[in-house]
Design an enzyme around this catalytic site. Structure first.
Site, PDB file in Angstrom:
ATOM      1  N   TYR A 118       0.853  -1.196   0.000  1.00 11.03           N
ATOM      2  CA  TYR A 118       0.000   0.000   0.000  1.00 11.03           C
ATOM      3  C   TYR A 118       0.887   1.243   0.000  1.00 11.03           C
ATOM      4  O   TYR A 118       0.607   2.219  -0.688  1.00 11.03           O
ATOM      5  CB  TYR A 118      -0.894   0.003   1.238  1.00 11.03           C
ATOM      6  CG  TYR A 118      -1.828  -1.170   1.273  1.00 11.03           C
ATOM      7  CD1 TYR A 118      -3.032  -1.130   0.574  1.00 11.03           C
ATOM      8  CD2 TYR A 118      -1.501  -2.322   1.969  1.00 11.03           C
ATOM      9  CE1 TYR A 118      -3.889  -2.212   0.588  1.00 11.03           C
ATOM     10  CE2 TYR A 118      -2.358  -3.408   1.993  1.00 11.03           C
ATOM     11  CZ  TYR A 118      -3.550  -3.355   1.299  1.00 11.03           C
ATOM     12  OH  TYR A 118      -4.395  -4.421   1.311  1.00 11.03           O
ATOM     13  N   HIS A 174      -5.583  -8.035  -5.213  1.00 15.25           N
ATOM     14  CA  HIS A 174      -5.070  -9.018  -4.246  1.00 15.25           C
ATOM     15  C   HIS A 174      -3.551  -9.059  -4.264  1.00 15.25           C
ATOM     16  O   HIS A 174      -2.930  -9.688  -3.423  1.00 15.25           O
ATOM     17  CB  HIS A 174      -5.652 -10.393  -4.569  1.00 15.25           C
ATOM     18  CG  HIS A 174      -5.370 -10.857  -5.946  1.00 15.25           C
ATOM     19  ND1 HIS A 174      -6.259 -10.663  -6.995  1.00 15.25           N
ATOM     20  CD2 HIS A 174      -4.295 -11.474  -6.451  1.00 15.25           C
ATOM     21  CE1 HIS A 174      -5.706 -11.178  -8.083  1.00 15.25           C
ATOM     22  NE2 HIS A 174      -4.520 -11.657  -7.786  1.00 15.25           N
ATOM     23  N   GLU A 199      -0.651 -17.642  -8.049  1.00 15.67           N
ATOM     24  CA  GLU A 199       0.198 -16.844  -8.940  1.00 15.67           C
ATOM     25  C   GLU A 199       1.647 -17.277  -8.820  1.00 15.67           C
ATOM     26  O   GLU A 199       2.515 -16.793  -9.536  1.00 15.67           O
ATOM     27  CB  GLU A 199       0.061 -15.379  -8.564  1.00 15.67           C
ATOM     28  CG  GLU A 199      -1.400 -14.960  -8.578  1.00 15.67           C
ATOM     29  CD  GLU A 199      -1.679 -13.961  -9.679  1.00 15.67           C
ATOM     30  OE1 GLU A 199      -0.792 -13.190  -9.994  1.00 15.67           O
ATOM     31  OE2 GLU A 199      -2.792 -13.990 -10.205  1.00 15.67           O
TER      32      GLU A 199
END
Length: 105
Positions: A25, A57, A83
DNA sequence: GTGTTGACCACAG
DNA sequence: GCTGTGGCCAACA
């Protein structure tokens, strides 16, 4: 415009995160030229009207924890695992998977 | 305009 | 490793 300019910028950056990597973030906030707005970033992603179109995500906390997720942090971890990321005890090895945005100067 | 809330961050103990 | 505290910013009542 249905969305605020701030939110649009956030989704736009999330979209740029390559598969197999994650960002924080704080990192997104820096890319927006607004460091310290990490909290606001999470607020925008929480509403995320473009999910799962936007890989929100792939955004995790600065300390390596997955942080939160609208559908549950568990789901978030699962997606990241798919992933190809390695998650240990709900934590991610940022040293290997962190993606830093290029700050054009 | 003020106060509350939230998918956060850094620091102190 | 953990919790607690203060600070940051945007959205909403």
């Amino acid at each position: 415009m249905p969305l605020s300019s701030f939110a649009q910028s956030v989704y736009n950056l999330c979209r740029l995160i390559p598969r197999g990597k994650v960002s924080s973030y704080s990192e997104l906030a820096r890319a927006l030229k607004k460091p310290g707005s990490a909290r606001a970033i999470g607020n925008a992603l929480n509403k995320n009207p473009f999910a799962p179109q936007v890989p929100c995500h792939r955004v995790v906390r600065a300390d390596g924890r997955v942080g939160g997720f609208a559908s549950g942090s568990k789901q978030k971890i699962l997606l990241l695992k798919k992933e190809g990321l390695l998650i240990k005890n709900g934590r991610i090895d940022l040293k290997k998977f962190i993606y830093e945005f290029k700050d054009k100067k």
